[in-house]
Design a protein around this motif. Structure first.
Motif, PDB file in Angstrom:
ATOM      1  N   VAL A 140     -64.961  48.600 -60.451  1.00 37.07           N
ATOM      2  CA  VAL A 140     -63.945  47.731 -59.852  1.00 37.07           C
ATOM      3  C   VAL A 140     -64.366  47.521 -58.405  1.00 37.07           C
ATOM      4  CG1 VAL A 140     -61.501  47.381 -59.387  1.00 37.07           C
ATOM      5  CG2 VAL A 140     -62.202  48.688 -61.404  1.00 37.07           C
ATOM      6  N   ALA A 141     -65.107  46.472 -58.156  1.00 36.94           N
ATOM      7  CA  ALA A 141     -65.810  46.263 -56.887  1.00 36.94           C
ATOM      8  C   ALA A 141     -64.950  45.462 -55.922  1.00 36.94           C
ATOM      9  CB  ALA A 141     -67.124  45.530 -57.142  1.00 36.94           C
ATOM     10  N   GLU A 142     -64.591  46.097 -54.795  1.00 29.16           N
ATOM     11  CA  GLU A 142     -63.803  45.388 -53.788  1.00 29.16           C
ATOM     12  C   GLU A 142     -64.721  44.743 -52.754  1.00 29.16           C
ATOM     13  OE1 GLU A 142     -60.395  45.914 -50.318  1.00 29.16           O
ATOM     14  OE2 GLU A 142     -60.690  47.544 -51.789  1.00 29.16           O
ATOM     15  N   VAL A 143     -64.630  43.448 -52.646  1.00 34.76           N
ATOM     16  CA  VAL A 143     -65.407  42.682 -51.668  1.00 34.76           C
ATOM     17  C   VAL A 143     -64.573  42.588 -50.391  1.00 34.76           C
ATOM     18  CG1 VAL A 143     -66.618  40.539 -51.201  1.00 34.76           C
ATOM     19  CG2 VAL A 143     -66.453  41.395 -53.552  1.00 34.76           C
ATOM     20  N   LYS A 144     -65.079  43.160 -49.311  1.00 38.53           N
ATOM     21  CA  LYS A 144     -64.311  43.289 -48.074  1.00 38.53           C
ATOM     22  C   LYS A 144     -64.537  42.106 -47.124  1.00 38.53           C
ATOM     23  CE  LYS A 144     -62.508  46.755 -47.116  1.00 38.53           C
ATOM     24  NZ  LYS A 144     -61.244  47.501 -47.392  1.00 38.53           N
ATOM     25  N   HIS A 145     -63.469  41.663 -46.476  1.00 41.33           N
ATOM     26  CA  HIS A 145     -63.520  40.763 -45.314  1.00 41.33           C
ATOM     27  C   HIS A 145     -64.444  39.557 -45.534  1.00 41.33           C
ATOM     28  CE1 HIS A 145     -61.364  43.981 -43.415  1.00 41.33           C
ATOM     29  NE2 HIS A 145     -62.411  44.778 -43.359  1.00 41.33           N
ATOM     30  N   ALA A 146     -64.303  38.923 -46.683  1.00 40.98           N
ATOM     31  CA  ALA A 146     -65.252  37.868 -47.048  1.00 40.98           C
ATOM     32  C   ALA A 146     -65.253  36.703 -46.061  1.00 40.98           C
ATOM     33  CB  ALA A 146     -64.945  37.369 -48.456  1.00 40.98           C
ATOM     34  N   ALA A 147     -64.085  36.277 -45.609  1.00 39.89           N
ATOM     35  CA  ALA A 147     -64.044  35.147 -44.670  1.00 39.89           C
ATOM     36  C   ALA A 147     -64.693  35.519 -43.345  1.00 39.89           C
ATOM     37  CB  ALA A 147     -62.594  34.702 -44.457  1.00 39.89           C
ATOM     38  N   PHE A 148     -64.434  36.716 -42.850  1.00 40.40           N
ATOM     39  CA  PHE A 148     -65.054  37.188 -41.611  1.00 40.40           C
ATOM     40  C   PHE A 148     -66.572  37.225 -41.751  1.00 40.40           C
ATOM     41  CE2 PHE A 148     -66.965  40.844 -39.443  1.00 40.40           C
ATOM     42  CZ  PHE A 148     -66.670  40.558 -38.119  1.00 40.40           C
ATOM     43  N   PHE A 149     -67.045  37.787 -42.844  1.00 30.71           N
ATOM     44  CA  PHE A 149     -68.487  37.901 -43.028  1.00 30.71           C
ATOM     45  C   PHE A 149     -69.131  36.536 -43.252  1.00 30.71           C
ATOM     46  CE2 PHE A 149     -67.678  42.459 -44.364  1.00 30.71           C
ATOM     47  CZ  PHE A 149     -68.230  42.989 -43.213  1.00 30.71           C
ATOM     48  N   ASP A 150     -68.435  35.647 -43.916  1.00 31.16           N
ATOM     49  CA  ASP A 150     -68.993  34.309 -44.121  1.00 31.16           C
ATOM     50  C   ASP A 150     -69.231  33.623 -42.776  1.00 31.16           C
ATOM     51  OD1 ASP A 150     -69.692  32.190 -46.143  1.00 31.16           O
ATOM     52  OD2 ASP A 150     -68.165  31.098 -45.003  1.00 31.16           O
ATOM     53  N   ARG A 151     -68.282  33.736 -41.866  1.00 30.69           N
ATOM     54  CA  ARG A 151     -68.451  33.149 -40.529  1.00 30.69           C
ATOM     55  C   ARG A 151     -69.601  33.802 -39.775  1.00 30.69           C
ATOM     56  NH1 ARG A 151     -62.830  33.613 -40.672  1.00 30.69           N
ATOM     57  NH2 ARG A 151     -62.901  35.466 -39.313  1.00 30.69           N
ATOM     58  N   ALA A 152     -69.848  35.068 -40.079  1.00 25.05           N
ATOM     59  CA  ALA A 152     -70.929  35.795 -39.408  1.00 25.05           C
ATOM     60  C   ALA A 152     -72.283  35.583 -40.068  1.00 25.05           C
ATOM     61  CB  ALA A 152     -70.597  37.287 -39.375  1.00 25.05           C
ATOM     62  N   GLY A 153     -72.328  34.765 -41.123  1.00 28.91           N
ATOM     63  CA  GLY A 153     -73.592  34.457 -41.775  1.00 28.91           C
ATOM     64  C   GLY A 153     -73.929  35.328 -42.971  1.00 28.91           C
ATOM     65  N   PHE A 154     -72.919  35.976 -43.544  1.00 25.18           N
ATOM     66  CA  PHE A 154     -73.127  36.832 -44.716  1.00 25.18           C
ATOM     67  C   PHE A 154     -72.254  36.320 -45.869  1.00 25.18           C
ATOM     68  CE2 PHE A 154     -73.639  39.522 -40.930  1.00 25.18           C
ATOM     69  CZ  PHE A 154     -74.927  39.995 -41.121  1.00 25.18           C
ATOM     70  N   PRO A 155     -72.768  35.414 -46.686  1.00 26.52           N
ATOM     71  CA  PRO A 155     -71.975  34.888 -47.810  1.00 26.52           C
ATOM     72  C   PRO A 155     -71.832  35.956 -48.892  1.00 26.52           C
ATOM     73  CG  PRO A 155     -74.218  34.023 -47.886  1.00 26.52           C
ATOM     74  CD  PRO A 155     -74.108  34.814 -46.613  1.00 26.52           C
ATOM     75  N   MET A 156     -70.674  36.596 -48.936  1.00 26.65           N
ATOM     76  CA  MET A 156     -70.519  37.770 -49.780  1.00 26.65           C
ATOM     77  C   MET A 156     -70.640  37.447 -51.266  1.00 26.65           C
ATOM     78  SD  MET A 156     -70.372  40.416 -47.881  1.00 26.65           S
ATOM     79  CE  MET A 156     -69.615  41.736 -48.828  1.00 26.65           C
ATOM     80  N   ASP A 157     -70.183  36.284 -51.689  1.00 28.73           N
ATOM     81  CA  ASP A 157     -70.314  35.944 -53.109  1.00 28.73           C
ATOM     82  C   ASP A 157     -71.783  35.856 -53.503  1.00 28.73           C
ATOM     83  OD1 ASP A 157     -70.235  33.557 -51.394  1.00 28.73           O
ATOM     84  OD2 ASP A 157     -70.491  32.438 -53.265  1.00 28.73           O
TER      85      ASP A 157
END
Length: 337
Positions: A140-157
């Motif tokens: 059960v994988a929790e993806v953290k702070h996706a919007a924050f990381f996306d803005r920082a250049g880390f597309p979590m998906d």
């Protein structure tokens, strides 16, 4: 009762060993957990590592490494200002030199006795642990702070899907994704990552991606638990996951129905909408128990956890997150018909 909940090891057996450590994950499997929940955050070079938060001063020995003092900084993440060390400022090679620590040492000194024994793990390390287990174990994988990381250049998906694909986990039946943000769950589904998707809901506040999109007009988590909103969520997601206090709000724990169930409005309404419902987090220490179930004067002492755990399970909840999976498994065993 015939329908019993999954026991999901919250960051591994985090009541017994420092969270997200190899020992915590392997012990969770040994103690009977049905699934393991990791939190996923990125490094500077895009490696996905397993930490409750990207700020790691409380869960690693980073503060004792003089070479990393220049990386100490202050950031604002989802409205919260934090000072410390953040995974996205380290390469994986740098993070691999750190050792993990117990996050709640005052409550869990036996776990804290294992501070410094193990390194941080990557997502692929946990996949290998689960693949080596002697029985099927869910993730059960929790993806953290996706919007924050996306803005920082880390597309979590993209990063999560890439690791799963590289290690044979894409569209695996054991896989569930969860997040406090809807968009990353939708993005993972659009990529064909597979698995089930569960929307995490705080008791109050609003999802970070909704705040980014709508500002003060963002729907609150509370409003998203209306019947109409639950029906809308069911068109995109498989379930919702809530704090145990939200699940138990208004539940009469001394008046079960004729089937031995305790009636939780949100659990029943989620089921009526076609959603599964999970609850987080079961913890046995007095600090985390309702007042009538506390025992003795120490916050670290275990209270009447069994009554609390079984009460939560008797709502018909589909899964419970537990720091001590052995205790949750024991409580569940008392409910078997």
């Amino acid at each position: 009762m015939t329908d019993l909940p999954l026991v999901i090891a919250h960051r591994g057996a985090s009541g017994h060993r420092p969270e997200h450590s190899r020992a915590a994950y392997e012990l969770a499997i040994e103690l009977g957990a049905d699934a393991i929940e990791p939190d996923i955050v990125p490094t500077k070079d895009g490696v996905l590592v397993l930490r409750h938060e990207n700020e790691i001063s409380g869960t690693t020995d980073v503060a004792s490494h003089p070479e990393f003092r220049p990386l100490r900084t202050t950031k604002t993440i989802e409205g919260q200002t934090l000072t410390g060390w953040f995974t996205e400022d380290f390469t994986w090679a740098e993070l691999a030199t750190l050792r993990v620590r117990e996050r709640l040492p005052e409550l869990r000194p036996e776990s804290a006795a294992h501070d410094g024994e193990e390194p941080i793990l990557r997502l692929e390390d946990l996949l290998a642990i689960i693949d080596a287990a002697p029985r099927p174990i869910g993730l059960v994988a929790e993806v953290k702070h996706a919007a924050f990381f996306d803005r920082a250049g880390f597309p979590m998906d993209e990063l999560v899907d890439g690791v799963l694909g590289a290690h044979g986990w894409r569209d695996d039946a054991r896989l569930t994704f969860e997040s406090f943000e809807k968009q990353v769950l939708l993005d993972l589904a659009a990529r064909g990552a597979g698995g089930r998707s569960v929307y995490l809901m705080e008791a109050r506040g609003a999802a970070a991606d909704e705040v980014d999109r709508h500002g003060s007009a963002a729907p609150t988590y509370e409003s998203e638990r209306s019947d109409a909103s639950l029906a809308a969520l069911a068109r995109s997601f498989d379930g919702i996951s809530m704090a145990v206090g939200t699940v138990m709000a208004g539940v009469d724990t001394v008046a079960p129905d004729t089937a031995g169930r305790l009636v939780s409005s949100i659990v029943d309404r989620a089921h009526d909408a076609g959603l599964v419902a999970y609850a987080w987090t079961l913890r046995p220490e007095n600090r985390f128990l309702p007042g009538p179930l506390k025992r003795g004067g120490e916050v670290a002492a275990h209270g009447d956890w069994q009554r609390w755990y079984t009460s939560v399970m008797r709502t018909g909840i589909d899964g419970v997150f537990a720091d001590h999976p052995d205790l949750a498994v024991a409580a569940r065993s008392t409910l078997r018909s």
